[in-house]
Design a protein around this motif. Structure first.
Motif, PDB file in Angstrom:
ATOM      1  N   LEU A  97      51.572  42.356  41.547  1.00 54.41           N
ATOM      2  CA  LEU A  97      52.985  42.653  41.346  1.00 54.41           C
ATOM      3  C   LEU A  97      53.420  42.288  39.921  1.00 54.41           C
ATOM      4  N   ILE A  98      53.050  41.105  39.484  1.00 54.20           N
ATOM      5  CA  ILE A  98      53.410  40.660  38.138  1.00 54.20           C
ATOM      6  C   ILE A  98      52.768  41.558  37.081  1.00 54.20           C
ATOM      7  N   LEU A  99      51.473  41.820  37.239  1.00 56.11           N
ATOM      8  CA  LEU A  99      50.777  42.652  36.250  1.00 56.11           C
ATOM      9  C   LEU A  99      51.320  44.073  36.205  1.00 56.11           C
ATOM     10  N   MET A 100      51.622  44.643  37.364  1.00 50.07           N
ATOM     11  CA  MET A 100      52.138  46.011  37.371  1.00 50.07           C
ATOM     12  C   MET A 100      53.510  46.106  36.709  1.00 50.07           C
ATOM     13  N   ILE A 101      54.325  45.112  36.920  1.00 54.72           N
ATOM     14  CA  ILE A 101      55.637  45.104  36.265  1.00 54.72           C
ATOM     15  C   ILE A 101      55.468  44.979  34.753  1.00 54.72           C
ATOM     16  N   LEU A 102      54.548  44.108  34.317  1.00 53.74           N
ATOM     17  CA  LEU A 102      54.363  43.871  32.891  1.00 53.74           C
ATOM     18  C   LEU A 102      53.710  45.029  32.151  1.00 53.74           C
ATOM     19  N   ILE A 103      52.743  45.682  32.782  1.00 57.18           N
ATOM     20  CA  ILE A 103      51.976  46.675  32.027  1.00 57.18           C
ATOM     21  C   ILE A 103      52.280  48.128  32.374  1.00 57.18           C
ATOM     22  N   SER A 104      53.194  48.375  33.286  1.00 60.58           N
ATOM     23  CA  SER A 104      53.432  49.766  33.695  1.00 60.58           C
ATOM     24  C   SER A 104      53.881  50.638  32.529  1.00 60.58           C
ATOM     25  N   LYS A 105      54.786  50.156  31.720  1.00 63.25           N
ATOM     26  CA  LYS A 105      55.250  50.946  30.573  1.00 63.25           C
ATOM     27  C   LYS A 105      54.162  51.090  29.523  1.00 63.25           C
ATOM     28  N   LYS A 109      52.104  54.583  28.213  1.00 62.85           N
ATOM     29  CA  LYS A 109      52.100  54.918  26.791  1.00 62.85           C
ATOM     30  C   LYS A 109      50.675  55.058  26.235  1.00 62.85           C
ATOM     31  N   TYR A 110      49.747  54.194  26.700  1.00 60.82           N
ATOM     32  CA  TYR A 110      48.405  54.145  26.113  1.00 60.82           C
ATOM     33  C   TYR A 110      47.292  54.606  27.049  1.00 60.82           C
ATOM     34  N   MET A 111      47.594  55.217  28.181  1.00 53.89           N
ATOM     35  CA  MET A 111      46.556  55.524  29.162  1.00 53.89           C
ATOM     36  C   MET A 111      45.517  56.522  28.657  1.00 53.89           C
ATOM     37  N   ASN A 112      45.840  57.332  27.696  1.00 51.21           N
ATOM     38  CA  ASN A 112      44.873  58.290  27.173  1.00 51.21           C
ATOM     39  C   ASN A 112      44.106  57.775  25.966  1.00 51.21           C
ATOM     40  N   SER A 113      44.323  56.520  25.577  1.00 51.97           N
ATOM     41  CA  SER A 113      43.604  55.969  24.421  1.00 51.97           C
ATOM     42  C   SER A 113      42.156  55.667  24.797  1.00 51.97           C
ATOM     43  N   ASN A 114      41.304  55.668  23.805  1.00 50.70           N
ATOM     44  CA  ASN A 114      39.873  55.418  24.028  1.00 50.70           C
ATOM     45  C   ASN A 114      39.609  54.012  24.551  1.00 50.70           C
ATOM     46  N   VAL A 115      40.388  53.039  24.106  1.00 55.55           N
ATOM     47  CA  VAL A 115      40.184  51.657  24.547  1.00 55.55           C
ATOM     48  C   VAL A 115      40.437  51.526  26.045  1.00 55.55           C
ATOM     49  N   VAL A 116      41.538  52.073  26.521  1.00 55.30           N
ATOM     50  CA  VAL A 116      41.877  51.991  27.944  1.00 55.30           C
ATOM     51  C   VAL A 116      40.848  52.751  28.773  1.00 55.30           C
ATOM     52  N   GLN A 117      40.451  53.922  28.316  1.00 54.72           N
ATOM     53  CA  GLN A 117      39.441  54.700  29.039  1.00 54.72           C
ATOM     54  C   GLN A 117      38.103  53.960  29.083  1.00 54.72           C
ATOM     55  N   SER A 118      37.751  53.265  28.011  1.00 61.62           N
ATOM     56  CA  SER A 118      36.509  52.489  27.973  1.00 61.62           C
ATOM     57  C   SER A 118      36.552  51.307  28.931  1.00 61.62           C
TER      58      SER A 118
END
Length: 191
Positions: A97-105, A109-118
């Motif tokens: 719950l805490i993590l989803m609230i903190l990182i949802s935005k 914004k960055y879900m298509n970046s290479n770092v997140v995909q890696s």
């Protein structure tokens, strides 16, 4: 004191457990059976079976039942068991719950970046490994008996396992129907 330990244990499982409910089953089993000895392996197997049959995510159901059983075993009180189930469930869900609230935005914004995909590419093998570990941990004497003790029980257990695997994976039989068939076959083990 056991409430703090229970909360901390399930909070850590919730924080580091990736891959959904089946991915954290081995973590829960390791903590409640091996580390803290709150439950026996047989009790955990029964809890896992009940968690799969009841509605809801298996990880949360397992935490709820493990919390109840751990406190009920140590205190003998049903009320303390209920408080244990609430403690374990809240502790397991809270990190997500805490993590989803903190990182949802940020994720959107960055879900298509290479770092997140890696990162997600690296997590996939770990999730498969956790699920395989959960499967292997359940292949024990309590679930399959032993050919030394009862060759009949061992044979029936092995047959149920193989028939269920073939039925669901290759024959595409509804898993609910296979659970009912396995329950009926399991009744044969009583005699």
């Amino acid at each position: 004191m056991i409430y703090l330990t229970l909360f901390y244990t399930f909070f850590i499982i919730g924080l580091f457990g990736f891959g959904g409910g089946y991915g954290i089953v081995s973590l829960i089993q390791h903590e409640v059976v091996r580390n803290h000895h709150w439950l026996t392996s047989s009790e955990f197997t029964n809890i896992l079976a009940i968690s799969q049959m009841t509605p809801g995510p298996i990880g949360i159901n397992s935490a709820t039942y493990c919390g109840y059983t751990a406190l009920h075993n140590s205190t003998g009180s049903m009320l303390m068991g209920i408080l244990g189930s609430i403690t374990a469930t809240v502790a397991l869900v809270l990190p997500s719950l805490i993590l989803m609230i903190l990182i949802s935005k940020m994720f959107l914004k960055y879900m298509n970046s290479n770092v997140v995909q890696s990162v997600f590419l690296g997590l996939r093998p770990a999730i498969v490994g956790l699920m395989a570990a959960a499967t292997l941990l359940l292949c024990n004497r309590e679930n399959f008996n032993s050919p030394d003790v009862s060759s009949w029980h061992f044979g029936v257990s092995l047959f149920i396992f193989v028939a269920t695997l073939i039925g669901v994976k290759y024959k595409h039989i509804n898993p609910i129907r296979m659970i009912a068939y396995a329950a009926f076959a399991g009744l044969l083990l009583l005699y």
